[in-house]
Design a protein around this motif. Structure first.
Motif, short mmCIF file in Angstrom:
data_model
loop_
_atom_site.label_atom_id
_atom_site.label_comp_id
_atom_site.label_asym_id
_atom_site.label_seq_id
_atom_site.Cartn_x
_atom_site.Cartn_y
_atom_site.Cartn_z
N TYR A 95 1.03 -1.22 -0.02
CA TYR A 95 -0.10 -0.56 -0.12
C TYR A 95 1.19 1.22 -0.25
O TYR A 95 0.83 2.37 0.41
N ASP A 112 -5.93 -1.17 0.76
CA ASP A 112 -5.39 -1.67 1.96
C ASP A 112 -7.47 -1.25 3.11
O ASP A 112 -8.30 -0.23 3.02
N ARG A 160 -0.20 -4.56 -2.84
CA ARG A 160 -0.35 -4.94 -1.61
C ARG A 160 1.48 -5.61 -0.92
O ARG A 160 2.24 -5.91 -2.37
#
Length: 395
Positions: A106, A350, A395
């Motif tokens: 993120y 997120d 991610r």
């Protein structure tokens, strides 16, 4: 290969080719990268992504060791995974060594933030994140040597940002830093940030009304204020000990906890001197994790704890243990909302930041409507009208 957490897939990467020739490999991920003097590629290895940088073996091994030590000290830096050396092409040509670090989930380089519409009024939060990172590194005895926005990755942290060191090539770890070393680090940071902001201006990514000189001045002033607050000895009258609590709270407001203090009485107890000895960020992060298991940045953790408090008040749970309230909040508020993240966004959002952003959107919708807007109606509006314009992060 020297690896911290070896994986067979690391070995199977095409190490007999220069990184600049890896673009046709299906494992290479086209993600935004910060400006670097080296060739860098982002590669998917297993279920995680790694950043691979070509450099000299001595430099790679040195940076690998420094990043390991920074992580051991609990400082915000990318995690090193391996160093690859003695690389040769199929025709026997010697290739540079490579440093492999884990890609920070993120996270975004500063240019990506501005290329996706970040306005100059967000610069103070970005600079504050850089300052907090620099102070934490200096407190630990780390001399950076090349402070800049380009050597940092940023994570959204509620309405703020958290900064992570991504390039430690010029760094040095010492028992402590002299005033001259710290001041030089800040001076280099001011020069680099000034140049980076001029570059954003030239690229049309920063408003003309934004003056880089003002931003650099903020960097210097915020650093001086935070360093002074965390390292200067305070002195109080012995009969006004309530001031100690006020002093600790002022440091908490800067994003740090005081875990230990040196206390020295003077003049037969008439005066008390205090100096923070162990100073660490992350009070709200640790509290939220202990209650819910969620691990998020500190400002975001504070916002989620506040929402948990509002949930507690709405359902009249004030007499119940906090652990019980946290479990109900997770089950009835947090988990149902994040379960509605669209399938195509689950790999890039997120969940905790998504939850926070929907709550903020609800406040804006209610303010404009002059009445409370239903949470699920807010969620639909956010997914339809806000989510498509957000930058995709990994991610």
């Amino acid at each position: 290969m020297t690896a911290l957490d070896p994986e067979p897939e690391l070995v199977r990467l095409p190490w007999n080719k220069p990184l600049e020739e890896w673009d046709d490999d299906p494992r290479v991920v086209d993600l935004p990268r910060g400006i670097s003097r080296h060739v860098v590629r982002i590669v998917r290895v297993g279920d995680r992504m790694c950043a691979i940088k070509e450099t000299q073996r001595e430099m790679a091994e040195r940076e690998y060791a420094i990043l390991r030590e920074l992580r051991h000290l609990g400082l915000p830096a990318v995690k090193p995974r391996a160093v690859v050396y003695n690389r040769r092409s199929l025709d026997g040509e010697e290739l540079p060594a490579a440093l492999i670090t884990r890609h920070l989930r993120y996270s975004m380089p500063y240019r990506m933030l501005f290329s996706h519409g970040l306005h100059s009024d967000s610069l103070p939060a970005l600079i504050d994140a850089l300052v907090v990172l620099l102070v934490r590194l200096h407190l630990a005895g780390f001399y950076w040597g090349d402070v800049s926005l380009s050597n940092v990755l940023f994570r959204r942290n509620a309405g703020e940002f958290a900064a992570y060191l991504v390039d430690a090539e010029t760094g040095e770890l010492h028992e402590s830093l002299s005033t001259g070393m710290r001041e030089y680090d800040v001076e280099v940071g001011c020069q680099n940030v000034f140049a980076e902001l001029l570059d954003l201006h030239a690229g049309g990514m920063l408003e003309e009304t934004c003056d880089p000189s003002d931003v650099v001045q903020r960097l210097q002033e915020r650093y001086d204020r935070l360093w002074t607050a965390l390292t200067t000895t305070e002195e109080f009258d012995a009969d006004q000990m309530w001031q100690i609590e006020q002093w600790v709270e002022s440091i908490n407001e800067l994003g740090f906890d005081v875990e230990e203090m040196d206390i020295e009485t003077k003049a037969e107890g008439a005066r008390v001197q205090l100096r923070p000895r162990v100073v660490e960020a992350g009070h709200h992060t640790r509290e939220l994790q202990s209650l819910t298991g969620l691990v998020v940045e500190d400002a975001l953790a504070r916002r989620l704890l506040n929402d948990m408090g509002a949930f507690c008040a709405y359902w009249h749970l004030g007499e119940m243990p906090r652990e019980y309230v946290a479990r109900r909040w997770l089950r009835e508020a947090y988990e149902p909302l994040v379960a509605r993240i669209p399938e195509e966004h689950r790999a890039t959002l997120d969940p905790a930041q998504f939850f926070h952003d929907v709550l903020v959107h609800r406040w804006f919708l209610s303010e404009n409507a002059g009445e409370e807007i239903d949470l699920w109606e807010t969620l639909d509006d956010y997914v339809d009208n806000v989510l498509p314009g957000l930058p995709r992060v990994a991610r």
